[in-house]
Structures are given as C-alpha cells and as structure tokens.
Write a protein that holds these residues in place. Structure first.
Motif, mmCIF file in Angstrom:
data_model
loop_
_atom_site.group_PDB
_atom_site.id
_atom_site.type_symbol
_atom_site.label_atom_id
_atom_site.label_comp_id
_atom_site.label_asym_id
_atom_site.label_seq_id
_atom_site.Cartn_x
_atom_site.Cartn_y
_atom_site.Cartn_z
ATOM 1 N N ASN A 399 0.910 -1.102 -0.033
ATOM 2 C CA ASN A 399 0.028 -0.114 -0.084
ATOM 3 C C ASN A 399 0.673 1.272 -0.035
ATOM 4 O OD1 ASN A 399 -2.334 -1.636 0.072
ATOM 5 N ND2 ASN A 399 -2.172 -1.841 2.389
ATOM 6 N N ALA A 400 2.228 1.061 0.032
ATOM 7 C CA ALA A 400 3.093 2.292 0.245
ATOM 8 C C ALA A 400 3.288 2.714 -1.131
ATOM 9 C CB ALA A 400 4.409 1.836 0.957
ATOM 10 N N THR A 401 3.749 3.933 -1.410
ATOM 11 C CA THR A 401 4.141 4.576 -2.621
ATOM 12 C C THR A 401 5.430 3.917 -3.007
ATOM 13 O OG1 THR A 401 4.757 6.690 -3.734
ATOM 14 C CG2 THR A 401 5.527 6.241 -1.288
ATOM 15 N N TYR A 402 5.025 3.769 -4.595
ATOM 16 C CA TYR A 402 6.336 3.273 -5.363
ATOM 17 C C TYR A 402 7.754 3.913 -4.908
ATOM 18 C CZ TYR A 402 9.745 2.843 -9.280
ATOM 19 O OH TYR A 402 10.691 2.798 -9.982
ATOM 20 N N TRP A 403 7.586 5.185 -4.573
ATOM 21 C CA TRP A 403 9.178 5.971 -4.133
ATOM 22 C C TRP A 403 9.602 5.232 -3.022
ATOM 23 C CZ3 TRP A 403 10.473 8.196 -8.545
ATOM 24 C CH2 TRP A 403 9.554 8.395 -9.350
ATOM 25 N N ALA A 404 8.928 4.718 -2.045
ATOM 26 C CA ALA A 404 9.418 4.210 -0.818
ATOM 27 C C ALA A 404 10.308 2.986 -0.642
ATOM 28 C CB ALA A 404 8.128 4.109 0.259
ATOM 29 N N PHE A 405 9.668 2.125 -1.772
ATOM 30 C CA PHE A 405 10.468 0.738 -1.870
ATOM 31 C C PHE A 405 10.780 0.359 -3.233
ATOM 32 C CE2 PHE A 405 7.605 0.319 1.843
ATOM 33 C CZ PHE A 405 8.463 -0.310 2.715
ATOM 34 N N GLY A 406 10.065 0.574 -4.470
ATOM 35 C CA GLY A 406 10.326 -0.082 -5.651
ATOM 36 C C GLY A 406 11.339 0.817 -6.397
ATOM 37 N N PHE A 407 11.233 2.200 -6.087
ATOM 38 C CA PHE A 407 12.240 3.260 -6.788
ATOM 39 C C PHE A 407 13.856 3.054 -6.143
ATOM 40 C CE2 PHE A 407 14.567 7.138 -7.110
ATOM 41 C CZ PHE A 407 14.734 7.222 -8.358
ATOM 42 N N PRO A 408 14.172 3.062 -4.889
ATOM 43 C CA PRO A 408 15.528 2.791 -4.446
ATOM 44 C C PRO A 408 15.797 1.418 -4.721
ATOM 45 C CG PRO A 408 13.751 2.935 -2.678
ATOM 46 C CD PRO A 408 13.000 3.369 -3.915
ATOM 47 N N ALA A 409 15.001 0.411 -4.811
ATOM 48 C CA ALA A 409 15.387 -0.957 -5.211
ATOM 49 C C ALA A 409 15.804 -1.237 -6.588
ATOM 50 C CB ALA A 409 14.239 -1.999 -4.892
ATOM 51 N N ALA A 410 15.239 -0.456 -7.281
ATOM 52 C CA ALA A 410 15.454 -0.429 -8.846
ATOM 53 C C ALA A 410 16.813 0.309 -9.163
ATOM 54 C CB ALA A 410 14.443 0.522 -9.790
ATOM 55 N N ILE A 411 17.209 1.080 -8.336
ATOM 56 C CA ILE A 411 18.482 1.939 -8.526
ATOM 57 C C ILE A 411 19.526 1.498 -7.906
ATOM 58 C CG2 ILE A 411 19.463 4.144 -7.364
ATOM 59 C CD1 ILE A 411 17.844 4.756 -9.728
ATOM 60 N N VAL A 412 19.458 0.576 -6.949
ATOM 61 C CA VAL A 412 20.865 -0.078 -6.347
ATOM 62 C C VAL A 412 20.863 -1.477 -6.976
ATOM 63 C CG1 VAL A 412 20.878 1.514 -4.280
ATOM 64 C CG2 VAL A 412 19.670 -0.764 -4.306
ATOM 65 N N ALA A 413 19.714 -2.006 -7.574
ATOM 66 C CA ALA A 413 19.836 -3.426 -8.029
ATOM 67 C C ALA A 413 21.036 -3.625 -8.913
ATOM 68 C CB ALA A 413 18.454 -4.025 -8.408
ATOM 69 N N VAL A 414 21.112 -2.750 -9.796
ATOM 70 C CA VAL A 414 22.098 -2.928 -10.949
ATOM 71 C C VAL A 414 23.706 -2.839 -10.564
ATOM 72 C CG1 VAL A 414 22.149 -0.800 -12.069
ATOM 73 C CG2 VAL A 414 22.310 -2.848 -13.253
ATOM 74 N N VAL A 415 23.820 -2.094 -9.340
ATOM 75 C CA VAL A 415 25.247 -1.414 -8.872
ATOM 76 C C VAL A 415 25.952 -2.731 -8.875
ATOM 77 C CG1 VAL A 415 26.453 -0.382 -7.268
ATOM 78 C CG2 VAL A 415 24.175 0.584 -7.827
ATOM 79 N N GLY A 416 25.640 -3.721 -7.953
ATOM 80 C CA GLY A 416 26.614 -4.983 -7.874
ATOM 81 C C GLY A 416 26.997 -5.821 -9.175
ATOM 82 N N ALA A 417 25.895 -5.648 -9.860
ATOM 83 C CA ALA A 417 26.202 -6.563 -11.235
ATOM 84 C C ALA A 417 27.230 -5.763 -11.983
ATOM 85 C CB ALA A 417 24.760 -6.536 -11.908
ATOM 86 N N ASP A 418 27.170 -4.454 -12.113
ATOM 87 C CA ASP A 418 28.042 -3.740 -13.011
ATOM 88 C C ASP A 418 29.484 -3.715 -12.197
ATOM 89 O OD1 ASP A 418 29.103 -1.964 -14.896
ATOM 90 O OD2 ASP A 418 27.563 -0.682 -14.670
ATOM 91 N N PHE A 419 29.646 -3.574 -10.823
ATOM 92 C CA PHE A 419 30.801 -3.421 -10.235
ATOM 93 C C PHE A 419 31.485 -4.635 -10.226
ATOM 94 C CE2 PHE A 419 30.470 0.696 -7.284
ATOM 95 C CZ PHE A 419 30.298 1.508 -8.500
ATOM 96 N N VAL A 420 30.931 -5.744 -9.740
ATOM 97 C CA VAL A 420 31.367 -7.137 -9.694
ATOM 98 C C VAL A 420 32.000 -7.664 -11.013
ATOM 99 C CG1 VAL A 420 30.884 -9.400 -9.131
ATOM 100 C CG2 VAL A 420 30.333 -7.894 -7.620
ATOM 101 N N PHE A 421 30.940 -7.420 -12.150
ATOM 102 C CA PHE A 421 31.543 -8.015 -13.594
ATOM 103 C C PHE A 421 32.619 -7.135 -14.024
ATOM 104 C CE2 PHE A 421 31.295 -9.369 -17.752
ATOM 105 C CZ PHE A 421 30.611 -10.290 -18.002
ATOM 106 N N ALA A 422 32.674 -6.000 -13.747
ATOM 107 C CA ALA A 422 33.919 -5.155 -14.493
ATOM 108 C C ALA A 422 35.145 -5.498 -13.473
ATOM 109 C CB ALA A 422 33.480 -3.792 -14.033
ATOM 110 N N GLY A 423 35.096 -5.330 -12.426
ATOM 111 C CA GLY A 423 36.074 -5.831 -11.273
ATOM 112 C C GLY A 423 36.534 -7.264 -11.409
ATOM 113 N N GLY A 424 35.361 -8.235 -11.583
ATOM 114 C CA GLY A 424 35.849 -9.755 -11.748
ATOM 115 C C GLY A 424 36.620 -9.918 -13.123
ATOM 116 N N THR A 425 35.996 -9.209 -14.216
ATOM 117 C CA THR A 425 36.781 -9.718 -15.407
ATOM 118 C C THR A 425 38.137 -9.196 -15.642
ATOM 119 O OG1 THR A 425 35.364 -7.809 -16.470
ATOM 120 C CG2 THR A 425 34.542 -10.132 -17.007
ATOM 121 N N LEU A 426 38.325 -8.192 -14.906
ATOM 122 C CA LEU A 426 39.640 -7.354 -15.139
ATOM 123 C C LEU A 426 40.493 -8.127 -14.337
ATOM 124 C CD1 LEU A 426 39.069 -3.473 -14.899
ATOM 125 C CD2 LEU A 426 40.623 -4.695 -16.623
#
Length: 545
Positions: A399-426
């Motif tokens: 029942n909460a607004t999207y900005w409380a849970f959905g938006f911050p989750a979408a922002i941070v979800a991809v960070v690890g994938a990018d950082f880990v893949f770049a650091g890992g492949t190098l």
C-alpha cells in the motif's frame, strides 16, 4: 607475487612468449571503439535474452497454457545450456580463433532466437531456449578473449572491460524494458522480443566480421582438446541444473525417484571431471610422461582457482552469489508487479526503468575509477548495494508509494552486477595466461550463468513452500498448480523469496570484505606496461593489510 610453479611450467612449456603479438600495430580509434561496442552488444543480447523472457512470463503462460510453477524452466533453459558449455567453448576459442567463435555464436543466436518466436507449445519453447543458450556460450568467452588481446594492460583495457561489463546489467534492464513494451504494444506480443534479438544478433555477426581483428594462430605448442573433460562437465552441470529447475514441480517434488537419481549422477559426473582435470594437470607438469591422445592439456587447470592466493576461487564464488541474488530479484520483482499488483508489462517496465539510468551511471564510475581504487571497494560496495534491493522487497508494503520501496530498489539493484562484473573480468584477465583468456573468461561466465539458474530455483522453492504453508494456515489447500492462493499468502511468499535473494547478496559482501582486503588496483592507468614480463608473473598488486 609470482604465479604458482605449475602455472609457470605451463607458460614455459605450452606458450611461446612473443612481443605484443595480439595487438595490431595499426588500428584506428574508431575501429577500437567498434570492437568494444561489438563485444558489448553481445553481452547486452546475452543478458536481455533472459530478462526479456522473464518480463513476458505471465503473457507466455496465458498464451501457451503453462502454470506459474513451471514458468521458471523457460528462464532456466537458456543459462543452463550456455553455462554448461562456456568452459569448453572458451578453450575452443583460445585454440581455433576468438573471432571465428564469436561470429559462429552470433549467427547461431540469431537463428534460434528467430526459432523461439514461432513456438506453439511449452516443450518446443523450452528446447529452443536451450539451443539459443549455446550461441551465448560461444560469443561471451570469445568476447573476453578478444578484448584481452586487442587491448594490452592500459587505461584503454580498463575502459574496454568496464564498458563490456556494463553490458550485463544494461542488458538485463534493456531486456526488461524492451520486452515489456513489445509484449504489450505489438501484435505479436511475447514473440516480438525474439524477433528483435534475432535482428540484433545478425547485426552483431556482421560487425564482428568487419571490425574484430583477424585471428592469429594459437601460440600453444600442444593444441589438443580435452573432450573427455568437456563431456564430463557438460553432462554433470546439465543434470544438476535440470534437477534444480524441476525438483519443485516433479510429481513427488524432491522425493521423486528420477530427481534423486539424476542429482546423484550429476554430482558424480562433476566430481569425475574435477578428478580428471587434476590427473591431466599432474601429467602435463611431469616432463617424463609421453603425450598421447589420453592425456591432453586439461580443459580447466584446477590451479587456476588457487591463483592470487586462492582469491580466484573467491572471485568465482562472489560472482555466483551476486548473480543468484541479482537476477532472482529481477525475476520476482517483475512477477510481483504483474501477478500480485496486477500491473501490465508496460507499467512494470516503467517501475524497473531506473535500472537503465543506474547501469549507465555505474559504467561511467567504473571506467573512471577502476584504475585508481582497490578491488575490494568495487566488490564490497557493489554486492552490498545490490543486496539492498531484495531487502526492500522483503520489507515491502504493497500500500506504500512506489518511491518508498520500488524506486530505491531499482536504483541499487544493478550496482553490484556492474561493479562485480567489471572488477571480476579485469581480475581474471590479469591472473590468466595470454593463451587462456577466453577459457578463464568462460569459467567466470559459467559461475554467473549457474548463479542465475540456482538463484531462481532456490527462491522458487522457498516461494512455493511458503505459499502452500501460509495458504494451509488460512484454510486453503492448493492444487498442483498452486492456483487460488490468498493474497496475504502470496505476499508472504514474495517476501520470503526476496529474503532468500538478500541472503545471497550478504554472503557475497562478507566474502568480498574478508578476502579482497589487500588486493590493490586491478585496472591500469599507466600508459606503458611491460607485457612480456606480465606473461609469466602474477600482476595482481597486493599491499599490506
């Protein structure tokens, strides 16, 4: 820090150290950019082939009459086949040409992506998805090898790998976005993303032919392929991932006889593969052992996992856990929006769209800082932030607004994938010998692909068990397809699945903090590096902890 004795022996016996042989002396800046773009497109297509299907699952289920409990196989078939063949295809690419393997894989992907669009039933789609994954198994390790040899250690290499790595999360976000839009707004519905994938793969094939540097003969003196090892690891992984995907939907679930039997056989095959690799490696390092057809170089030297004081094994584990949490979060987030909240695919895409912006931003950050900051920063921060996304969905208030849970989750979800893949492949590229770049990259990719399957499977088991238990507590006994569950039970099940994904991310963060302390910078910002010396030394910079 010097590489292990066995690694050095292999370098001396099986690799002729040349002067910067794989880097053309004449190549325009535009062509270099196009090489990176071509490999990055391949990565984007690889990831979007999973997420575009994921966002279309409810529509596919309705159209083909597939119950929700069995939809995960449509997602799992692709990483199953690609993950199980990455190691073998990486070895073949190193020996017979990375450009050749890349082009064959792109053409294969185009053909079977088009084939998926004509599927009329669930079984056909599952089989074609598995064949589609074979193309990714050819293109991705070849891409890593292409970049490693096209760009010697330098800032250009750091930027190339950072851009390529960004293709993973961007491909995931792009797949969700374009998959949702095409599914809802086009006449062909869920089939349209497959048309698009086929077209992009065809374009990637043409670009690969034109811009990628020509293959040079392999510098290995022993070019035999360990087909026995390839058979053992492929069969073993296929059986294990199949069991993980089907165990929850089998007639008696995990107690089903064929599930138990296949799991045992799969574990035996993987154990046999590891022993076979150990046996071949010992024979290869013993000069008194004559070469025969029964003792080729191992498909994957087990000593690869012990390099950099065992941190290679930790890196593989972190990548596995990261993808368990990240793509399983994507899977359940879109199902939550569509099946629980009742949103259309397009409205679901809008709520996940911040992932695209975040992914592009992360790419800029990685390219700018990977040659300046220690590896532990990227690994710990990335895995930690990504784990926040499933945490937010584990605590979500519908029942909460999207900005409380959905938006911050979408922002941070991809960070690890990018950082880990770049650091890992190098990291993997720097501890790998020049003649095994595609193979090592294939092993790294195998862990991420298996992480996708295992993450979705384990969280599906949790979801299903919680759904049935909570429904029973409310006096509702579900049928085999789990239809008619109360809304409260559904919400608890989604939360339980996301808590499972959160645990994957937390474990990855703990491992990164413990084992990557003291590892220095993996990217390069110096313009001049002695490549020949780095062929026979471990280039991972270590500082005192």
């Amino acid at each position: 820090m010097s590489i292990e004795k066995g690694d050095k022996n292999e370098a001396e016996q099986n690799f002729k150290v040349p002067p910067i042989m794989a880097v053309p002396t004449q190549r325009s800046s535009l062509r270099s950019v196009l090489i990176v773009a071509t490999c990055t497109i391949a990565m984007i297509v690889n990831q979007s082939n999973s997420t575009a299907v994921s966002i279309s699952l409810p529509t596919i289920g309705d159209d083909l009459g597939i119950p929700e409990a069995k939809l995960n196989w449509i997602v799992s078939a692709y990483p199953l086949s690609s993950g199980c063949l990455l190691v073998l295809f990486g070895r073949i690419a190193d020996l017979y040409g990375r450009k050749r393997m890349f082009c064959v894989g792109s053409l294969w992907l185009a053909a079977f992506s088009l084939g998926c669009s004509f599927s009329k039933d669930a079984i056909t789609l599952d089989i074609l998805r598995a064949f589609q994954g074979i193309g990714a198994a050819a293109t991705i390790p070849a891409s890593i090898g292409i970049l490693a040899h096209a760009f010697p250690p330098s800032r250009a290499r750091s930027i190339a790998f950072a851009t390529f790595a960004a293709g993973a999360p961007l491909g995931g976000a792009f797949g969700l976005a374009i998959g949702g839009v095409l599914t809802q707004l086009t006449k062909r519905s869920w089939r349209s993303p497959f048309y698009l994938s086929a077209g992009v793969c065809a374009a990637s094939f043409v670009m690969g032919l034109v811009v990628i540097d020509a293959d040079l003969p392999s510098t290995e003196t022993d070019q035999r392929i360990d087909w026995i090892g390839g058979f053992l690891v492929t069969v073993g992984l296929v059986l294990i991932v199949f069991v993980l995907s089907q165990g929850e939907v089998a007639p008696q679930q995990w107690k089903t006889p064929y599930i138990i039997a296949l799991l045992i056989v799969g574990v035996i095959f993987v154990a046999a593969f590891l022993y076979w690799q150990y046996h071949l490696e010992k024979q290869l390092d013993d000069p008194s052992v004559p070469k025969t057809k029964w003792n080729p170089p191992p498909l994957m030297r087990l000593s690869l996992w012990t390099r950099a004081k065992g941190r290679v094994a930790v890196m593989m584990t972190v990548a596995f856990l990261q993808w368990c949490g990240f793509l399983a979060w994507c899977y359940w987030a879109q199902l939550y929006y569509q099946n629980y909240k009742g949103y259309t695919p397009l409205l679901t895409v809008i709520r996940l769209l911040p992932m695209c912006v975040s992914g592009i931003t992360c790419n800029v950050i990685v390219a700018a800082l990977v040659g300046r900051l220690p590896l532990v920063w990227f690994m710990a921060i990335g895995t930690g932030l990504t784990s926040v996304a499933p945490l937010l969905f584990g605590l979500i208030n519908p029942n909460a607004t999207y900005w409380a849970f959905g938006f911050p989750a979408a922002i941070v979800a991809v960070v690890g994938a990018d950082f880990v893949f770049a650091g890992g492949t190098l990291f993997i590229a720097k501890v790998s010998l020049p003649h095994e770049q595609s193979l090592a990259g294939g092993v790294f990719q195998t862990m991420t692909q298996l992480g996708t399957s295992v993450g979705v499977t384990v969280s599906t088991v949790v979801f299903d068990r919680v759904l049935r238990q909570r429904s029973a507590d409310m006096g509702v006994i579900l049928d085999a397809n789990a239809d008619g569950a109360p809304k409260a039970a559904q919400l608890d099940s989604y939360k339980a699945a996301e808590w499972t994904n959160f645990s994957f991310g937390v474990l990855a963060t703990i491992l990164a903090l413990i084992f990557f302390r003291g590892v220095g910078v993996v990217g390069q910002h110096r313009k001049q590096i002695d490549d020949q010396e780095r062929t026979v030394t471990d280039p991972i910079s270590e500082s005192k902890t």
